[in-house]
Design an enzyme around this catalytic site. Structure first.
Site, PDB file in Angstrom:
ATOM      1  CB  CYS A  35      -0.892   0.026   1.224  1.00 45.67           C
ATOM      2  SG  CYS A  35      -1.759   1.609   1.388  1.00 45.67           S
ATOM      3  CB  ILE A  36       1.188   4.027  -2.437  1.00 47.25           C
ATOM      4  CG1 ILE A  36       2.215   5.139  -2.650  1.00 47.25           C
ATOM      5  CG2 ILE A  36      -0.231   4.571  -2.512  1.00 47.25           C
ATOM      6  CD1 ILE A  36       2.298   5.646  -4.069  1.00 47.25           C
TER       7      ILE A  36
END
Lengths: 133, 118, 97, 118, 97, 133
Positions: free
Chosen positions: D77-78
């Site tokens: 997840c960025i």
């Protein structure tokens, strides 16, 4: 330079294997022992589960730290205590906990010393510093 | 009073880093000396300069670097750091990687040690 | 439903939270530190002693062995990761983290 | 069966990564399909190639990279990664950084999602 | 001794563990999720209601405010981080993590 | 392409602020809502503490996420539930929990719907997937 002889305690309250805290607390014990502190180690609450006999982490694919725990005395971590009530609550017999070394002369296993909670509390009170896991 | 601080959890995920920082600010404001801050277990993640939080949030490793710039000894445990990928490559300024012996030295040279973790 | 519990019952309320909500017939899988709940003769054994009356209760074998747990509560089923996969095939999972 | 996996904790510190890995191996051995593995919260630390554990211990990001090499979609997840300093610079091979929408897609395209965390 | 407790009393046994061991006159500081134990009118309020009879019990103000806790158990002392520092000056600390 | 309408639940069981799980669960809710899943959100156990009125994290130096929580409805996270027993155990009155949005017409606050544990259990059983924090 490090001053010698300060009373330092390490407490271990987390259960083993679900997290790395017990393992990393052992690394602390090993190093502290080389500093010739007046070191004591207390296994308390879920920390006593680390002393359960017969642990084998192979099936998890995890190296584990049972060998280190069994060699505490070799590393001069000798004042090792465990809370009686915590063992009892978890169904662990006092004579069934793992050895942390062997007596040099007799070869007899050395186990952590079982203490009552009040004794541990008294010991805690006299410390210069306590590091907890 | 001379104090050292042990931080056992990573930034943002647990409040430990924030509590430690707020405690340290209060201690400095009262004129106490912080001998050092030792990052152990997941605490080593506090030291990465690559963290990039939202602009309106605190930047935890920058805060540590700023404390380090004031001369407080900021030490990341090498064994814990190696496992977790915290290397000199990603280390924030004014923080150093060293052994657990540094924690022992901090204890020897402090009146108190305060642990923040989970 | 399959409920997974990975916390020590001595320190954390996750298992009790799970048992409060789980419906008759739901399966419960103990893993990681959660397997301590499967041990007989502890102050928390009654949780699983009661649970097995309403649920199929499983404990991951590798986690039991890692913790030296052999003396288990009757009717707890020792499960491999493969058994875990089979349970997931049968049920939607809720992890009581 | 098509399964996706959500990992919420970092490597070594919690058993979550190991449980996830052991579960995935068992699922693959039974002929199931792993649609993807999504790393969120502290789980993003699983993706750093800089980790360097003791030689006789498992190398967790290498294991994930090897799974990625078999075609399993490995996503970090960025937003969680930015906060924690997991960037393309330190990303292990066969793992990609993307948004939470990828987790939604994994759920849509899987029969089951299994969460490992703390 | 100063005991610090940072866990929710609803989910984790840390406060109970601490109270079992703490000696009369020891101070107890609640911080982070530990401050929920200072709230009046919960199923766990009795822990601190009893504890204040034997201990000076403090709760970090910033943590109380973060959690919206205003209705506190009588005799719990609201503490700033500066007060925390003063307590550390007086006592050796054990953190019940 | 993503298929529409799968029943997906997010459960929140961790307390706020001591860790980031509640905040990162909200980010998940916001994204899932844009995927037009049949999304429901349940606050349970210590997760209900996130709904406590009057939370202000300024003193911690933490941004916090109360604004996001108050805007769930704006982000089309509308099926939001809270466990009655969990509120009761924690001394939180059912009418004192925070609003997660406002009614478009009346401007009245919209609060999570309080359910009994059995209702939540029944709802959980019907899900395609559950993601938990």
């Amino acid at each position: 330079m490090a001053e010698k002889g300060k009373k330092v305690m390490v407490t271990v309250r987390k259960p083993p294997h679900g997290s790395i805290y017990v393992q990393e607390s052992i690394e602390v014990m090993f190093i502290f022992a080389t500093y010739e502190m007046d070191l004591s180690v207390v296994f308390l609450d879920d920390g006593v589960l680390a002393l359960h006999a017969g642990q084998d982490t192979k099936g998890l694919g995890i190296k584990g730290f049972m060998a280190s725990l069994g060699a505490l005395v070799d590393w001069e971590v000798t004042n090792v205590y465990v809370d009686r009530q915590s063992l009892k609550d978890r169904g662990i017999a006092e004579d069934a906990i793992i050895a942390i070394g062997k007596d040099d002369d007799s070869g007899a296993p050395i186990r952590p010393k079982v203490l009552d909670t009040a004794q541990i509390a008294a010991m805690m009170t006299g410390q210069h510093s306590i590091v907890s896991f | 009073m001379i104090i050292s601080i042990l931080v056992l959890e990573g930034p943002y995920n647990h409040e430990a880093s924030d509590s430690a920082y707020n405690f340290i600010q209060a201690a400095l404001a009262k004129g106490h000396t912080i001998r050092g801050i030792f990052f152990y277990d997941d605490g080593v993640y506090n030291a990465t300069k690559l963290m990039d939080p939202p602009q309106d949030d605190r930047h935890i490793s920058k805060r540590w670097s700023e404390l380090g710039a004031t001369g407080i000894d900021m030490v990341v445990c090498i064994a814990a750091a190696k496992r977790r990928g915290i290397t000199n490559e990603v280390l924030a300024p004014n923080i150093r990687i060293s052994g657990l012996g540094q924690l022992a030295s901090m204890i020897h040279e402090s009146d108190r040690i305060v642990t923040f973790g989970d | 439903m399959l409920h997974t519990v990975n916390k020590s019952p001595f320190q954390n309320g996750a298992l009790e939270n799970c048992l409060r909500l789980a419906r008759d017939g739901d399966a419960i899988l103990l893993l990681e530190d959660g397997v301590y709940a499967a041990a007989a003769g502890t102050v928390k054994s009654s949780l699983i002693e009661q649970a097995v009356k309403r649920h199929a209760v499983y404990a991951i074998e590798a986690d039991l062995k890692a913790r030296g747990l052999g003396n288990l509560i009757k009717d707890v089923r020792v499960a491999s990761y493969g058994d875990f996969v089979d349970l997931v095939e049968k049920h939607t999972v809720h992890a009581w983290l």
